[in-house]
Scaffold this motif. Structure first.
Motif, PDB file in Angstrom:
ATOM      1  N   THR A 165     -65.796  80.206  33.449  1.00 20.89           N
ATOM      2  CA  THR A 165     -65.297  79.118  31.540  1.00 20.89           C
ATOM      3  C   THR A 165     -64.924  79.811  30.578  1.00 20.89           C
ATOM      4  O   THR A 165     -63.739  79.436  29.736  1.00 20.89           O
ATOM      5  CB  THR A 165     -65.432  77.499  31.437  1.00 20.89           C
ATOM      6  OG1 THR A 165     -67.487  78.313  30.948  1.00 20.89           O
ATOM      7  CG2 THR A 165     -65.858  76.845  32.423  1.00 20.89           C
ATOM      8  N   THR A 192     -57.364  72.419  30.387  1.00 20.92           N
ATOM      9  CA  THR A 192     -57.288  70.725  30.230  1.00 20.92           C
ATOM     10  C   THR A 192     -56.501  70.550  32.853  1.00 20.92           C
ATOM     11  O   THR A 192     -55.311  71.512  32.198  1.00 20.92           O
ATOM     12  CB  THR A 192     -55.965  70.316  29.355  1.00 20.92           C
ATOM     13  OG1 THR A 192     -56.869  70.194  28.072  1.00 20.92           O
ATOM     14  CG2 THR A 192     -56.226  69.158  29.887  1.00 20.92           C
ATOM     15  N   ILE A 211     -71.341  65.404  31.941  1.00 22.14           N
ATOM     16  CA  ILE A 211     -71.363  67.061  31.680  1.00 22.14           C
ATOM     17  C   ILE A 211     -71.523  67.958  33.040  1.00 22.14           C
ATOM     18  O   ILE A 211     -72.583  67.297  32.883  1.00 22.14           O
ATOM     19  CB  ILE A 211     -71.476  67.593  30.523  1.00 22.14           C
ATOM     20  CG1 ILE A 211     -71.304  66.751  29.173  1.00 22.14           C
ATOM     21  CG2 ILE A 211     -71.373  69.416  30.657  1.00 22.14           C
ATOM     22  CD1 ILE A 211     -71.669  67.271  28.060  1.00 22.14           C
ATOM     23  N   ILE A 240     -72.778  70.698  23.214  1.00 25.69           N
ATOM     24  CA  ILE A 240     -71.823  69.877  23.697  1.00 25.69           C
ATOM     25  C   ILE A 240     -72.126  68.635  22.811  1.00 25.69           C
ATOM     26  O   ILE A 240     -71.913  67.916  23.117  1.00 25.69           O
ATOM     27  CB  ILE A 240     -70.860  70.110  24.595  1.00 25.69           C
ATOM     28  CG1 ILE A 240     -70.291  71.681  24.717  1.00 25.69           C
ATOM     29  CG2 ILE A 240     -69.236  68.395  25.426  1.00 25.69           C
ATOM     30  CD1 ILE A 240     -69.313  71.863  26.216  1.00 25.69           C
ATOM     31  N   ALA A 258     -63.484  71.022  22.988  1.00 24.26           N
ATOM     32  CA  ALA A 258     -63.906  70.170  23.924  1.00 24.26           C
ATOM     33  C   ALA A 258     -64.428  69.280  24.265  1.00 24.26           C
ATOM     34  O   ALA A 258     -64.972  68.220  24.906  1.00 24.26           O
ATOM     35  CB  ALA A 258     -65.479  71.220  25.099  1.00 24.26           C
ATOM     36  N   ALA A 289     -63.217  65.140  25.275  1.00 22.93           N
ATOM     37  CA  ALA A 289     -63.723  64.784  25.459  1.00 22.93           C
ATOM     38  C   ALA A 289     -63.975  62.761  25.562  1.00 22.93           C
ATOM     39  O   ALA A 289     -63.669  62.152  25.580  1.00 22.93           O
ATOM     40  CB  ALA A 289     -65.144  64.919  26.377  1.00 22.93           C
ATOM     41  N   LEU A 301     -66.873  67.334  31.817  1.00 24.39           N
ATOM     42  CA  LEU A 301     -66.428  68.713  31.448  1.00 24.39           C
ATOM     43  C   LEU A 301     -66.911  69.927  32.444  1.00 24.39           C
ATOM     44  O   LEU A 301     -68.048  69.266  32.144  1.00 24.39           O
ATOM     45  CB  LEU A 301     -67.037  69.074  30.086  1.00 24.39           C
ATOM     46  CG  LEU A 301     -66.697  68.270  28.750  1.00 24.39           C
ATOM     47  CD1 LEU A 301     -67.383  67.944  27.494  1.00 24.39           C
ATOM     48  CD2 LEU A 301     -65.340  68.709  28.540  1.00 24.39           C
ATOM     49  N   ALA A 359     -65.444  74.248  29.964  1.00 27.09           N
ATOM     50  CA  ALA A 359     -65.757  74.133  28.920  1.00 27.09           C
ATOM     51  C   ALA A 359     -67.296  75.394  28.767  1.00 27.09           C
ATOM     52  O   ALA A 359     -67.558  75.611  29.506  1.00 27.09           O
ATOM     53  CB  ALA A 359     -66.479  72.978  28.307  1.00 27.09           C
ATOM     54  N   VAL A 418     -58.162  73.736  25.095  1.00 25.23           N
ATOM     55  CA  VAL A 418     -59.946  73.333  26.272  1.00 25.23           C
ATOM     56  C   VAL A 418     -58.709  73.270  27.661  1.00 25.23           C
ATOM     57  O   VAL A 418     -57.885  72.915  27.510  1.00 25.23           O
ATOM     58  CB  VAL A 418     -60.442  72.088  25.302  1.00 25.23           C
ATOM     59  CG1 VAL A 418     -60.833  71.828  26.605  1.00 25.23           C
ATOM     60  CG2 VAL A 418     -60.608  72.024  24.407  1.00 25.23           C
ATOM     61  N   PHE A 447     -61.786  69.078  31.599  1.00 19.02           N
ATOM     62  CA  PHE A 447     -61.709  70.515  31.126  1.00 19.02           C
ATOM     63  C   PHE A 447     -62.810  71.338  31.169  1.00 19.02           C
ATOM     64  O   PHE A 447     -64.070  70.750  31.753  1.00 19.02           O
ATOM     65  CB  PHE A 447     -62.132  69.856  29.548  1.00 19.02           C
ATOM     66  CG  PHE A 447     -61.565  68.651  29.428  1.00 19.02           C
ATOM     67  CD1 PHE A 447     -60.159  68.576  28.944  1.00 19.02           C
ATOM     68  CD2 PHE A 447     -62.077  67.218  29.146  1.00 19.02           C
ATOM     69  CE1 PHE A 447     -59.323  67.623  28.501  1.00 19.02           C
ATOM     70  CE2 PHE A 447     -61.010  65.746  28.871  1.00 19.02           C
ATOM     71  CZ  PHE A 447     -59.534  66.497  28.547  1.00 19.02           C
TER      72      PHE A 447
END
Lengths: 238, 238
Positions: free
Chosen positions: B26, B221, B136, B156, B122, B126, B18, B114, B219, B112
């Motif tokens: 983001t 991707t 992350i 997250i 997100a 994940a 992420l 986030a 999200v 991804f």
């Protein structure tokens, strides 16, 4: 005055830089000088250290937490503490701390080694030398952020904030938050990945030693000069 | 399952990564896709983005927080929010976020984007993809750690820990401590160096927008494939 905390070595350091590698290089460096060593030579590589062997130097260091073949000592403050290093120069090479010191010395003028054991003295030295900015650089472990170094940076940041006005960056903010919310020094060091790894290697006593707060007034201080072997940095007690 | 938080981009990422650049790349990326964009192309440099101009792409990005000459948009979620991007591909280049995405994509398979706005979605994506480790990565600002990204990583991480068992590294520990002790999202983002700088540039509305928590299920991707222009990464809504 500004205070900056780099959670990993970054570069472009101002006049005053404090290098932290609490587990264990900077803690051990403080101990060598406390126990009488004339100076420390922090080398860029283990090979540079081994090249100095036989010239009256003692070699200390580690890779993966364990002593380096051909070296006289590991990187253990508990091993160093009962010895007498009077009249000796200790040549050090470790996985993270000595490299971070070389990064700091590229641009920093006043470079000090800091740990929990000398945190208050290190903060006072930095404050006394600084004119615009103090940078604290955390060595980390294998290029990863280490909780033990960030916690130590937070302790020193607290001391600095008690000594005067500072504007602080996000790294300092994070270090202060970690310091205030991770328990006492031994709890913080024990909860770090590196602290747990050392305990698993049977080196838990080093973690306990490194968690002692401001028990030393020795601040290893970089001495710039031409009479230093290539690839090394010379630190003396300050 | 392991959870790793890199407070700055590091490399060697596992399957699931992420990428966080809360202020603002983001957050803006999520908004472009929410507002109908077919895809995003994150470029390695502004020049790569400019080279795609005139091929039916819209260009969005910033340097120093300000729009890039020749680009159609800045890097502002508030600017993007009222627009309709249906059928459009937005080409993005920003100071930190797009670079961090390229680092993540070098080794990560499921990559991804986030932000706080899509934090819960997100985390769920994940968790659903991961087999061994979730990483992350915080983009930071100009190679310095950013409080806003570390805070988002902590949010997250909290969601992930609620979704299952994870062993966590020191970066995750630090991010969780920051999340739990830096106030609400707007307070945390406003206290960051980058948040303050954006407010000074008159972009405080973007900071407020970016502080909204889990308001989107989009999200971005990464889609791997040969049909992507050189020097770009293609993200679609996931």
């Amino acid at each position: 005055m500004r205070l900056r905390v780099d959670l990993l070595p970054h570069g472009h350091y101002p006049d005053v830089v404090l290098v932290i590698d609490t587990l264990r290089a900077t803690t051990t460096a403080v101990t060598y000088l406390e126990r009488g060593a004339d100076a420390l030579l922090l080398t860029s590589t283990p090979e540079v250290a081994l090249g100095l062997k036989g010239e009256g130097f003692l070699l200390g260091g580690e890779r993966g937490g364990l002593p380096i073949p051909g070296f006289d000592f590991g990187n253990s403050p508990v091993e160093a503490q009962p010895q007498n290093f009077t009249g000796k120069t200790v040549v050090m090479n470790t996985t993270n701390g000595t490299g971070a010191s070389h990064v700091a010395a590229q641009t920093g003028k006043h470079v000090f080694l800091a740990a929990l054991t000398n945190a208050h003295a290190a903060a006072r030295r930095a404050r006394a030398q600084a004119t615009e900015e103090v940078a604290i650089v955390c060595a980390g472990t294998d290029e990863r952020v280490g909780l033990e170094d960030v916690y130590t940076a937070g302790v020193i940041a607290e001391y600095l904030l008690a000594l005067g006005e500072f504007s602080i960056d996000d790294g300092a903010r994070i270090a202060l938050t970690v310091r205030r919310n991770s328990g006492n020094p031994l709890e913080a060091l024990s909860s770090s990945v590196h602290g747990a790894r050392l305990s698993n290697l049977g080196l838990g006593e080093d973690v306990r030693y490194a968690a002692e707060l401001s028990t030393s007034t020795v601040v290893p201080t970089l001495v710039q000069g031409d009479d230093v072997p290539e690839g090394t940095l010379r630190f003396i007690a300050g």
